[in-house]
Design an enzyme around this catalytic site. Structure first.
Site, PDB file in Angstrom:
ATOM      1  N   ARG A  69      -0.464  13.654  34.321  1.00  0.00           N
ATOM      2  CA  ARG A  69      -0.380  13.666  32.858  1.00  0.00           C
ATOM      3  C   ARG A  69       0.494  14.801  32.344  1.00  0.00           C
ATOM      4  O   ARG A  69       0.996  14.751  31.239  1.00  0.00           O
ATOM      5  CB  ARG A  69      -1.789  13.678  32.239  1.00  0.00           C
ATOM      6  CG  ARG A  69      -2.507  12.330  32.424  1.00  0.00           C
ATOM      7  CD  ARG A  69      -3.866  12.309  31.749  1.00  0.00           C
ATOM      8  NE  ARG A  69      -4.822  13.146  32.431  1.00  0.00           N
ATOM      9  CZ  ARG A  69      -5.700  12.738  33.352  1.00  0.00           C
ATOM     10  NH1 ARG A  69      -5.722  11.459  33.703  1.00  0.00           N
ATOM     11  NH2 ARG A  69      -6.525  13.587  33.911  1.00  0.00           N
ATOM     12  N   GLU A 106     -14.597  20.860  42.785  1.00  0.00           N
ATOM     13  CA  GLU A 106     -16.050  20.969  42.754  1.00  0.00           C
ATOM     14  C   GLU A 106     -16.601  20.754  44.172  1.00  0.00           C
ATOM     15  O   GLU A 106     -17.433  21.495  44.658  1.00  0.00           O
ATOM     16  CB  GLU A 106     -16.610  19.937  41.777  1.00  0.00           C
ATOM     17  CG  GLU A 106     -18.069  20.154  41.431  1.00  0.00           C
ATOM     18  CD  GLU A 106     -18.590  19.073  40.479  1.00  0.00           C
ATOM     19  OE1 GLU A 106     -19.749  19.200  40.062  1.00  0.00           O
ATOM     20  OE2 GLU A 106     -17.838  18.127  40.166  1.00  0.00           O
TER      21      GLU A 106
END
Lengths: 182, 258
Positions: A69, A106
Site C-alpha cells: 500500500r 506478533e
C-alpha cells in the site's frame, strides 16, 4: 504531529472515506481500509497534496514506499516533489542485488528488502506507508535506508494507531500522519 | 554490505518500438470530443497516421485534414518528442538474467523509478492518451500496477481500484481464478468498487502471456464495466499476450523481443 490536530479542512473528508472493517485479518482487529479513499478522486488527491505541500522544496531526493500500500501513496508524492521512488519489498520480489532487514511480527519474523544502489549515501529520504501500527515495518525500512548512508527525514503515513505506540518505536525519527484512529 | 554506485547491466536489448493499438471498431460509440491519438511507429509521419484514423473511425471528429500546415508541423514535432521520451524510458529499464528462474530475462522497472524525468514521462505518456476519454476507473494489478496506476488515476480524475492476490482485501470481494505455468492463482477486487457502465483502464508494468490481465478484464466485465484498454509499460510480444486479450485493446510504451 498530525494534520488532524492542525484541522486542515481537507482532513475531515479524507478521514470520512476510510472504511473500518471489523475482524480482519483476524477477530478483534479493526482494519483501516484505505481502498475506499482511493475511490474518491478528490479525497485521494487531497491526501497526496497534503504530503506534497509538506515535503516539496525540502531537498528530499528519495521516497521509499513499503509494499504494497506504500506503492499507492509513495509514487504520486515522489513525482510531485521530484524525488525518485524506491520500493521496499517482501523477500524474493526484487530481481537485482538486495540488502535485507529482518523485523519482528506478533508471531515470528519477516524481512524487508531494497535494491543495492537504489539510494546513495547522503540522500535525504522519506518513508511512506498507508498506516503505522506497532512501527515494526517502518523501523525496518528506516534501517535499510540508514545502512546505505541515507538520512531519513521523516516517516509519513495516512493513518496512525496511536494506542500501538509505533511513534515511540521510531527512535526519535519524526512521524507525520494525517489521521489518527483509536 | 554497502555499495556506493548504481549497478546496471549493459545496454539492454529492449528496442524503443511502440506498438500501434488496434483502433476501436468502426461502429464504436466514441464521444465526439474525443480523438484517439495513436503512438508513433517510426516509419510513419504523424499526419499520414491521422488520415488513416480518419478512414477507420468516421464517427470521430477528425481535424487533421483541416489543420493548417503549422498545426501539422506542431503535431509532428510533438511526435518526435514522444519518441524521445520513449527512447529514454526504454534505456533505463534494467534486464536481469535468470530471474526468477534460469532462462528468464526479467524486465526490471525499478531503475525507471529512480530516474525522475523518465518516470514522469512514463506517466505523462499514459495521461496524454487517456485524459478526456471519460474513463472513471483505473484498475492496477498488484503490486507493480500500484506504482503506475495511481499517478495516472489522479491525473485523469479517475478512481483507483487495486486488484489483489487472495486474502489481502479486507472487505467483501469477487474472485477470478487464472492459470499459471504450473497451477493457478486468484485475483480479487472489492465488491462495490466499480459500477456497471463505468469505463475502465487496467494498468500493469508488463504484459507477458496476458493471463493476469485477462483475469482483471473478466473481474471488471463481470460487474458490467467496459474495459476500454489495458496499458502496460512493457510488452513481451513473443508470449502473445496481445492476442490473449482478444477484443480488449492493449497499449504499451516499449516492446521487448529476445
Amino acid at each position: 504531529m498530525s494534520a488532524y490536530r492542525d484541522k486542515d479542512p481537507r482532513i475531515h473528508g479524507i478521514q470520512s472515506k476510510i472504511r473500518v472493517v471489523p475482524n480482519f485479518p483476524k477477530p478483534g482487529i479493526m482494519f483501516q481500509d484505505i481502498t475506499t479513499l482511493l475511490l474518491d478522486p478528490k479525497a485521494f488527491k487531497d491526501t497526496v497534496d497534503l504530503f506534497v505541500e509538506r515535503y516539496k522544496g525540502k531537498n528530499i531526493s528519495v521516497v521509499a514506499g513499503i509494499e504494497a500500500r506504500g506503492f499507492i501513496f509513495g509514487p504520486p508524492i515522489a513525482l510531485e516533489i521530484g524525488a525518485k521512488f524506491v520500493p521496499l519489498r517482501k523477500p524474493k520480489k526484487l530481481p537485482g542485488k538486495v540488502i535485507s532487514e529482518e523485523y519482528e511480527l506478533e508471531y515470528g519474523r519477516d524481512c524487508l528488502e531494497m535494491h543495492v544502489g537504489a539510494v546513495e549515501p547522503g540522500e535525504r529520504a522519506l518513508v511512506v506507508d498507508d498506516l503505522i501500527a506497532t512501527g515494526g515495518t517502518l523501523c525496518a525500512a528506516m534501517n535499510l535506508l540508514e545502512r546505505v548512508g541515507a538520512e531519513v527525514v521523516e516517516c509519513a503515513c495516512v493513518i496512525e494507531l496511536p494506542d500501538l505506540k509505533g511513534r515511540e518505536r521510531l527512535n526519535g525519527k519524526p512521524l507525520y500522519v494525517l489521521v489518527e484512529s483509536h | 554490505m554497502m555499495q556506493r554506485s548504481l549497478i546496471f547491466s549493459s545496454p539492454n536489448p529492449i528496442s524503443p518500438h511502440l506498438s500501434t493499438p488496434s483502433p476501436p471498431p468502426v461502429n464504436a460509440v466514441i464521444p465526439e470530443r474525443n480523438r484517439w491519438i495513436a503512438p508513433s511507429s517510426f516509419s510513419q509521419p504523424s499526419f499520414i497516421r491521422f488520415q488513416n484514423y480518419q478512414r477507420t473511425l468516421p464517427s470521430l471528429l477528425c481535424t487533421a485534414a483541416s489543420d493548417s500546415v503549422a498545426n501539422q508541423q506542431q503535431q509532428m514535432a510533438s511526435q518526435e518528442e514522444q519518441d524521445t521520451r520513449i527512447a529514454k524510458i526504454s534505456s533505463v529499464i534494467r534486464v536481469i538474467p535468470d530471474f526468477p528462474k534460469p532462462g528468464i530475462m526479467f524486465q526490471d522497472i525499478t531503475t525507471l523509478l529512480l530516474d525522475v524525468g523518465a518516470f514522469r514521462d512514463t506517466i505523462d505518456l499514459f495521461v496524454e492518451r487517456y485524459r478526456g476519454k471519460d474513463i472513471s476507473v483505473v484498475a492496477g494489478v498488484e503490486a507493480r500496477g500500484f506504482i503506475f496506476g495511481p499517478p495516472i488515476a489522479l491525473a485523469i480524475g479517475a478512481k483507483f481500484v487495486p486488484m489483489r492476490k487472495p486474502n489481502k482485501l479486507p472487505g467483501e470481494v469477487i474472485s477470478e481464478e487464472y492459470s499459471l505455468e504450473y497451477g493457478t492463482d486468484k485475483m480479487e477486487m472489492h465488491v462495490g468498487a466499480v459500477q456497471a457502465g463505468e469505463r475502465a483502464l487496467i494498468i500493469d508494468d508488463l504484459v507477458a502471456t496476458g493471463g493476469t490481465l485477462c483475469a482483471a478484464i473478466r473481474l471488471l466485465e463481470r460487474v458490467g464495466v467496459h474495459v476500454v484498454e489495458c496499458a502496460c509499460v512493457i510488452e513481451l510480444p513473443e508470449l502473445k499476450g496481445r492476442e490473449r486479450l482478444g477484443k480488449t485493446p492493449l497499449f504499451v510504451l516499449v516492446s521487448s523481443s529476445t
